[in-house]
Design an enzyme around this catalytic site. Structure first.
Site, short mmCIF file in Angstrom:
data_model
loop_
_atom_site.label_atom_id
_atom_site.label_comp_id
_atom_site.label_asym_id
_atom_site.label_seq_id
_atom_site.Cartn_x
_atom_site.Cartn_y
_atom_site.Cartn_z
N SER A 23 37.43 56.70 -17.95
CA SER A 23 37.61 58.13 -17.96
C SER A 23 38.40 58.53 -19.37
O SER A 23 37.84 58.09 -20.37
CB SER A 23 38.48 58.77 -17.04
OG SER A 23 38.58 60.12 -16.92
N ASP A 46 28.52 61.23 -11.55
CA ASP A 46 29.84 61.40 -12.16
C ASP A 46 29.85 63.13 -12.49
O ASP A 46 28.95 63.44 -13.16
CB ASP A 46 30.02 60.75 -13.59
CG ASP A 46 31.49 60.86 -14.05
OD1 ASP A 46 32.39 61.65 -13.57
OD2 ASP A 46 31.68 60.42 -15.25
N HIS A 81 32.92 59.35 -10.32
CA HIS A 81 33.68 58.97 -11.60
C HIS A 81 34.68 57.86 -11.37
O HIS A 81 34.59 57.03 -12.53
CB HIS A 81 34.45 60.33 -11.77
CG HIS A 81 35.31 60.15 -13.29
ND1 HIS A 81 34.47 60.12 -14.47
CD2 HIS A 81 36.62 60.28 -13.56
CE1 HIS A 81 35.52 60.15 -15.40
NE2 HIS A 81 36.56 60.05 -14.85
#
Length: 455
Positions: free
Chosen positions: A272, A366, A400
């Site tokens: 991330s 995601d 994600h």
């Protein structure tokens, strides 16, 4: 640096390496059950009188369940599992035991509950929080994660048996060392055995603090891993106005200097927000040989990044692209702009400068941002500069947060940068399968490009 005992006594084990080698008190069981409890068996037993010995072998969080046993007659059963970490996560399944009272979850299907069909680790990947939009966080690995498994009668709901499975994070002989070296804050994990070993820098996502499970489990595979905090931890700023790439440069130099680490280069694993930090380190710093970016952006986001006389501002979100789901969650997938556009190029990370190998892991569902687009973009920049030094792995229907194996799926939670709960995408089973596959790929990637000679 502050050292901790290599293995805590309270990290009791129920098994090791796919639930092999169990040791239980079996004097209360009849002979036909005792053979199931032999120390080299592979059964997780749920008999009411069962007690796990403190000296039982150690089970890492990433290992699998194979078999439940201990019911003396065929029965429909419901198995409920949850974590006790303040927040409770649960899953259930309905199985029918065989004539010996055994359920082999590698073969037996679930007929209901959180999932159906043959799913050996379904009770883990199907776990959902009792409190909506909660994410399982285990920041410190000194204590195991407790998982209670209950067997209930499918007819009456009567509790037939229960067992607490403590899933730990450190192997015997592993060292966990708190690091306070100059500005550097983090925890260093050193595997047992004769080194030196490849070194890996572990960067977690935005939110501050430190998250240790991935680093400790990766160390169990023969890597020296530094889990590095970069804000909101032990004197580091809680709300930094900017991030200083020299801080990460100091951390990389610290890791390379450790006598247990062999060079010449180290690896980085990121996810991330920290993906942009990893890309920046690979682009501007020397001594980086292999970089893993999990659902990252190819431009800097959220916090300005400084390196010497250069400043990379964060990309400005496109607020009109933020959507609201029917359940009241923000969907920010399309809010992060293209960093290659002229107006955004100051935020674009110059990956063409990098001389390392890249592994880009991408979840196609995601919803934090379009990670597939950003990974493809970074790969194309490298290719356009004559560098085929990357591999892109995509996972359909995954969300994600691709974490360690069997970590509970997180479809939505509070987003530190947004200040609100957002949807993160994915489907539980596909997401779990992605986590398993990526875990093996990460190890293979680092072993290949960091010249890992450990076993």
């Amino acid at each position: 640096m502050k050292g901790n005992a290599p293995l805590l006594k309270e990290q009791r084990s129920v098994s090791r390496s796919i639930l092999s080698s169990l040791a239980f008190k079996i004097e209360l069981f009849p002979p036909f059950l005792r053979k199931w409890l032999h120390p080299v068996s592979s059964f997780l037993c749920l008999c009411p009188a069962l007690t796990a010995l403190d000296s039982s072998p150690f089970i890492l969080y990433s290992f699998d369940i194979q078999t439940f046993s201990g019911w003396s007659s065929p029965n429909n059963v419901k198995i409920t599992l949850w974590h006790f970490l303040g927040l409770i996560f649960k899953a259930s399944a309905v199985y029918k035991s065989d004539e010996t009272g055994q359920v082999d979850v590698c073969r037996a299907p679930s007929f209901g509950g959180s999932y159906t069909g043959v799913e050996p680790m379904g009770l883990f990947w199907a776990m959902a929080p009792e409190t909506p939009h909660s994410k399982l966080l285990k920041k410190n690995v000194l204590t195991p994660t407790s998982v209670e498994i209950q067997a209930l009668s499918g007819d009456s709901g009567e509790l037939l048996a229960s067992e607490t499975n403590e899933r730990g994070y450190m192997t015997e002989g592993m060292q966990r060392i708190e690091v306070q070296e100059g500005r550097i804050r983090g925890v260093l994990f050193i595997p047992p055995g004769k080194g030196p070993f490849p070194g890996v820098l572990d960067l977690y996502t935005i939110g501050g603090g430190l998250c240790e499970p991935r680093a400790s489990l990766l160390a169990s595979k023969g890597f020296v891993v530094l889990a590095l905090a970069y804000y909101g931890y032990q004197g580091l700023p809680k709300k930094p106005e900017n991030l200083d790439l020299e801080y990460f440069e100091e951390a990389a130099s610290f890791l390379r200097r450790q006598p247990q680490v062999h060079g010449p280069g180290i690896g980085i694993i990121s996810i991330s927000h920290s993906g942009a930090l990893a890309l920046s380190m690979a682009s501007f710093l020397s001594g980086i040989s292999a970089t893993v970016c999990i659902n990252a952006c190819s431009g800097n986001t959220v916090i300005p990044l400084h390196y010497k006389d250069r400043v990379m501002p964060p990309l400005s979100p496109i607020l009109k692209n933020v959507k609201m789901t029917d359940s009241g969650l923000f969907d920010i997938r399309d809010a992060t702009p293209d960093p290659t556009l002229e107006r955004n190029r100051a935020s674009l990370i110059p990956v063409e400068r990098a001389n390392c190998q890249f592994l880009f892991a991408v979840s196609e569902d995601d919803h934090n941002w379009n990670s597939a687009f950003f990974a493809s973009q970074a790969a194309e920049i490298l290719r356009s500069h004559g560098k085929e030094t990357f591999k892109v792995v995509t996972y359909p229907k995954a969300g994600h947060f691709l974490e360690i194996p069997h970590w509970p799926f997180c479809p939505s939670t509070f987003h530190a940068a947004v200040g609100h709960a957002v949807v993160f995408g994915g489907e539980p089973k596909a997401h779990s399968e992605a986590q398993l596959d990526l875990w093996e790929r990460v190890q293979e990637f680092f072993k290949k490009h960091l010249d890992n000679k450990s076993t």
